[in-house]
Design an enzyme around this catalytic site. Structure first.
Site, PDB file in Angstrom:
ATOM      1  N   ASP A  26       0.826  -1.214   0.000  1.00  3.70           N
ATOM      2  CA  ASP A  26       0.000   0.000   0.000  1.00  3.70           C
ATOM      3  C   ASP A  26       0.858   1.261   0.000  1.00  3.70           C
ATOM      4  O   ASP A  26       1.971   1.259   0.514  1.00  3.70           O
ATOM      5  CB  ASP A  26      -0.930  -0.017   1.227  1.00  3.70           C
ATOM      6  CG  ASP A  26      -2.088   0.953   1.083  1.00  3.70           C
ATOM      7  OD1 ASP A  26      -2.388   1.370  -0.058  1.00  3.70           O
ATOM      8  OD2 ASP A  26      -2.697   1.296   2.111  1.00  3.70           O
ATOM      9  N   GLY A  27       0.312   2.328  -0.589  1.00  5.08           N
ATOM     10  CA  GLY A  27       0.965   3.633  -0.538  1.00  5.08           C
ATOM     11  C   GLY A  27       1.517   4.125  -1.863  1.00  5.08           C
ATOM     12  O   GLY A  27       2.200   5.150  -1.905  1.00  5.08           O
ATOM     13  N   ASN A  28       1.192   3.434  -2.953  1.00  9.84           N
ATOM     14  CA  ASN A  28       1.678   3.871  -4.272  1.00  9.84           C
ATOM     15  C   ASN A  28       1.168   5.260  -4.641  1.00  9.84           C
ATOM     16  O   ASN A  28       1.902   6.092  -5.157  1.00  9.84           O
ATOM     17  CB  ASN A  28       1.207   2.901  -5.367  1.00  9.84           C
ATOM     18  CG  ASN A  28       1.868   1.550  -5.262  1.00  9.84           C
ATOM     19  OD1 ASN A  28       2.841   1.394  -4.538  1.00  9.84           O
ATOM     20  ND2 ASN A  28       1.325   0.578  -5.979  1.00  9.84           N
ATOM     21  N   ARG A  39      -1.136   9.313  -9.773  1.00  9.25           N
ATOM     22  CA  ARG A  39      -1.104   8.105  -8.935  1.00  9.25           C
ATOM     23  C   ARG A  39      -0.496   6.906  -9.664  1.00  9.25           C
ATOM     24  O   ARG A  39       0.203   6.081  -9.076  1.00  9.25           O
ATOM     25  CB  ARG A  39      -2.537   7.740  -8.497  1.00  9.25           C
ATOM     26  CG  ARG A  39      -3.162   8.710  -7.512  1.00  9.25           C
ATOM     27  CD  ARG A  39      -4.603   8.295  -7.203  1.00  9.25           C
ATOM     28  NE  ARG A  39      -4.650   6.900  -6.770  1.00  9.25           N
ATOM     29  CZ  ARG A  39      -4.439   6.490  -5.530  1.00  9.25           C
ATOM     30  NH1 ARG A  39      -4.177   7.365  -4.571  1.00  9.25           N
ATOM     31  NH2 ARG A  39      -4.493   5.217  -5.232  1.00  9.25           N
ATOM     32  N   HIS A  43       2.123   3.333  -9.032  1.00  8.77           N
ATOM     33  CA  HIS A  43       1.893   1.910  -9.308  1.00  8.77           C
ATOM     34  C   HIS A  43       3.035   1.338 -10.144  1.00  8.77           C
ATOM     35  O   HIS A  43       3.499   0.226  -9.923  1.00  8.77           O
ATOM     36  CB  HIS A  43       0.567   1.705 -10.047  1.00  8.77           C
ATOM     37  CG  HIS A  43      -0.629   2.121  -9.239  1.00  8.77           C
ATOM     38  ND1 HIS A  43      -0.769   1.784  -7.919  1.00  8.77           N
ATOM     39  CD2 HIS A  43      -1.736   2.838  -9.563  1.00  8.77           C
ATOM     40  CE1 HIS A  43      -1.921   2.280  -7.464  1.00  8.77           C
ATOM     41  NE2 HIS A  43      -2.519   2.922  -8.440  1.00  8.77           N
ATOM     42  N   TRP A  75     -12.211  -2.177  -7.453  1.00  6.66           N
ATOM     43  CA  TRP A  75     -12.997  -1.811  -8.644  1.00  6.66           C
ATOM     44  C   TRP A  75     -13.703  -0.483  -8.424  1.00  6.66           C
ATOM     45  O   TRP A  75     -14.159   0.155  -9.374  1.00  6.66           O
ATOM     46  CB  TRP A  75     -14.053  -2.874  -8.961  1.00  6.66           C
ATOM     47  CG  TRP A  75     -13.490  -4.217  -9.321  1.00  6.66           C
ATOM     48  CD1 TRP A  75     -13.471  -5.320  -8.523  1.00  6.66           C
ATOM     49  CD2 TRP A  75     -12.893  -4.612 -10.568  1.00  6.66           C
ATOM     50  NE1 TRP A  75     -12.881  -6.379  -9.184  1.00  6.66           N
ATOM     51  CE2 TRP A  75     -12.524  -5.970 -10.445  1.00  6.66           C
ATOM     52  CE3 TRP A  75     -12.626  -3.946 -11.781  1.00  6.66           C
ATOM     53  CZ2 TRP A  75     -11.903  -6.689 -11.481  1.00  6.66           C
ATOM     54  CZ3 TRP A  75     -12.014  -4.660 -12.800  1.00  6.66           C
ATOM     55  CH2 TRP A  75     -11.663  -6.008 -12.649  1.00  6.66           C
ATOM     56  N   LEU A 137      10.785 -20.638  -4.844  1.00  2.31           N
ATOM     57  CA  LEU A 137       9.796 -19.765  -4.197  1.00  2.31           C
ATOM     58  C   LEU A 137       8.414 -19.893  -4.849  1.00  2.31           C
ATOM     59  O   LEU A 137       8.309 -19.924  -6.077  1.00  2.31           O
ATOM     60  CB  LEU A 137      10.265 -18.303  -4.317  1.00  2.31           C
ATOM     61  CG  LEU A 137       9.310 -17.232  -3.791  1.00  2.31           C
ATOM     62  CD1 LEU A 137       9.269 -17.223  -2.266  1.00  2.31           C
ATOM     63  CD2 LEU A 137       9.704 -15.840  -4.305  1.00  2.31           C
TER      64      LEU A 137
END
Ligand code: IPE
Ligand code: IPE
Ligand code: MG
Length: 252
Positions: A26-28, A39, A43, A75, A137
């Site tokens: 979170d926080g992009n 914004r 991302h 969404w 992984l």
């Protein structure tokens, strides 16, 4: 019965390096706004952080890394942001999947993919198929995922699988139908960006996870920041309901 029981049924081994790390990235948006950028620039930058974190997890021999990329509630964002995120998802998959494969990483997507467009669904399926037999992984991307959706779809599948047990279901009947039945529950949960909430991420599976919240915004979550999270985890005492004294006794 699933491969792993709930932590509430059996106490798992605790190791210095968490086996399974789950992250809310979170926080992009705020990272971009601080720089007077749109914004979406945040991302884009966030994808770089994902790439670095995957590398660090491989180095530390973390077995499962689970990343929340898009929630079933996301969404609600402006259409342009949603379509940018879908496009970014598509291009990142296309660009990175071969590298993931070369590094023996297995990619799995959880969430309701029926709402994605056909090209994206195909790309997801092909990426999963290509990496399906890898033994390194296990990288899980949660997209159009919601913890409540997950529990509900599992309940419905459990009901279909064993209708005769209605009224007598136990945890072990439900857990094999959860999206992440192939993984143990997260040992460490990390949320960047300062909010202290779960935002409908893995609700069932986080029951006994160690929770770590940091104000660092996702694009700034570098190796130093990640190591702080690991260090914090290593200082925790995981009791799973027992007393502190019991933990210093030889064995359960
Ligand atoms: C997280 O960053 C990425 C997604 C939810 C897709 P945000 O976009 O939520 O960034 P903030 O919280 O607005 O800063
Ligand atoms: C949670 O972030 C979902 C993802 C990181 C994908 P949000 O930014 O959407 O969460 P809220 O709205 O602040 O709870
Ligand atoms: Mg956010």
């Amino acid at each position: 019965m699933g491969l792993f029981n709930s932590a509430t049924q059996r106490v798992p081994e605790v190791a210095a390096i968490p086996k399974h790390i789950a992250v809310i990235m979170d926080g992009n948006g705020r990272w971009a706004r601080k720089r007077l950028l749109p914004r979406i620039a945040g991302h884009k930058r966030g994808v770089e952080t994902v790439r670095d974190l995957v590398k660090q997890c491989v180095q530390l021999k973390v077995e499962y890394l689970t990343l929340f990329a898009f929630s079933s509630e996301n969404w609600r964002r402006p259409t342009e942001e949603v379509s940018f995120l879908m496009g970014l998802f598509m291009s990142a998959l296309k660009r990175e999947v071969v590298k993931l494969h070369q590094n023996n990483i297995k990619l799995v997507m959880i969430g309701d993919r029926s709402r994605f467009d056909a090209a994206l669904i195909t790309q997801i399926n092909e990426s999963e198929k290509l990496t399906a037999n890898n033994t390194g992984l296990i990288l899980t991307i949660a997209a159009n995922y919601g913890g409540r959706w997950d529990v509900l779809q599992a309940v419905n599948k459990m009901q279909q699988a064993a209708p005769q047990l209605t009224g007598h279901y136990q945890e072990e009947h439900l857990t094999p139908h959860l999206s992440m039945s192939y993984a143990p529950e997260p040992d460490l949960f990390i949320r960047t960006g300062g909010e202290k909430r779960i935002s409908n991420f893995l609700l069932w599976q986080l029951a006994y996870s160690e929770l770590y919240f940091t104000d660092t915004l996702w694009p700034d979550f570098n190796e130093v920041a990640f190591n702080l999270a690991i260090q914090s985890y290593q200082q925790r005492e995981r009791r799973f309901g027992r007393t502190s004294e019991q933990l210093s006794e030889p064995k359960n």
